[in-house]
Write an enzyme that holds these catalytic residues in place. Sequence first.
Site, PDB file in Angstrom:
ATOM      1  N   GLU A  47     -43.696 -26.489  15.015  1.00  2.54           N
ATOM      2  CA  GLU A  47     -43.392 -26.392  16.612  1.00  2.54           C
ATOM      3  C   GLU A  47     -42.475 -26.848  17.244  1.00  2.54           C
ATOM      4  O   GLU A  47     -41.935 -25.797  18.185  1.00  2.54           O
ATOM      5  CB  GLU A  47     -44.913 -27.694  17.522  1.00  2.54           C
ATOM      6  N   TYR A 130     -45.837 -31.678  24.975  1.00  2.00           N
ATOM      7  CA  TYR A 130     -46.305 -31.014  24.612  1.00  2.00           C
ATOM      8  C   TYR A 130     -46.355 -31.149  22.067  1.00  2.00           C
ATOM      9  O   TYR A 130     -47.907 -30.491  22.297  1.00  2.00           O
ATOM     10  CB  TYR A 130     -45.728 -29.477  24.526  1.00  2.00           C
ATOM     11  N   ASP A 148     -48.264 -25.034  26.560  1.00  2.00           N
ATOM     12  CA  ASP A 148     -46.754 -24.265  26.607  1.00  2.00           C
ATOM     13  C   ASP A 148     -47.432 -22.256  27.283  1.00  2.00           C
ATOM     14  O   ASP A 148     -47.892 -22.820  27.728  1.00  2.00           O
ATOM     15  CB  ASP A 148     -47.110 -23.625  25.020  1.00  2.00           C
TER      16      ASP A 148
END
Length: 359
Positions: A47, A130, A148
């Site tokens: 990520e 996030y 995102d």
Amino acid sequence: MSKLEFTDKKKSLLEDSKKKLLLWFLKNKRNLPFRKNRNPYTVWVSEVMLQQTRMNTIFPLYQNFINRFPNIKILSETTEEEVLSFWKGLGYYSRALNLKKGAKYVIDHFSGEIPSELEKLIQIPGIGAYTARAISSIAFHKPYAVLDGNVKRVISRLFLFEEIVGTAKSEKKLQGFADEFLNTKFPGDHNEAMMELGSSICNKVPNCEICPLSSVCIARKYFKEKKIPIFQNKRKKIPIELHFLLLKKNEKALMVKYRNRRFFKTIFTPPFVIIGEKLPAEYRNEKWIEEIFLSKKRIEYPSFRSHSITHHNIKLKVSKIEYDMGYDNDCEVKWCKLNQLEQNFHSSIASKLMKIISD
Ligand code: SF4
């Protein structure tokens, strides 16, 4: 639409489309390297790598990184220089340093186990809202929706969100829509499905004909899918020149880490000046570096290369000089062998500089 108030019929349609989305994902999901042998650590690494970097760019680099640093302990014990060397090609090097810092934090504060709770995850250096949601949902199956760029596009269209995206207010509203649309039984797969849909079907020019959400998508219903999301006017690119200096001493080159500069705050680079018309204060250089650039011994290489960093269009230039000098206390310096300059300057700019020198 600003309130999440749905009729029973709409709610049931949305539930139905969550299932359709999941089925579509299970059938169509790509066989990506970071989807193999998944654990909280590999989700975290992938990520972080995927932020501000294209998917295709990270494939070989991700695998090399995981091969070298297969777990948090090994990452936390390695040197910054080595972590940076495995980040080369991904850019935004502070992400790599934060990852290492975060690994150390997990060792020190969570006995080496990445926590599943959002409030603990966001305490870890480099993990924002996030990434915390992604780790918690994908690795621990906790019911948190991620937001995102791809998901924002899908959600904005799905719920016909006609406000400018990117502001704190609109992000909050979009997160509310994403939370509402989350499949709480399969949150990790749902989040990945939304990201995958955004990158493959609901992209800039959406392919609504084959979209599993087309029957409930409000933007599609009103033929507005190509007008949503609405962005603020793009920032104009700033043209600047980065002029590097190959400062040589006994076949070694001086490398500098400027702590307070606009660019390369976290990595060693050859000394450089930033040139451009009407540069704002934060781009200006310290005095000592300007002095060495004024030296009569400086020889400028005739060619240049172009490069782009965020909203800057950059012209790269190189000079060389044989010099013995003191340096400003506000930076760290080291010497590296000339033929190892690329290994010591962890940026894709390094290879461009080498080409200028060899032109
Ligand atoms: S129907 Fe079209 S606009 Fe709506 S989510 Fe699907 S691809 Fe995107």
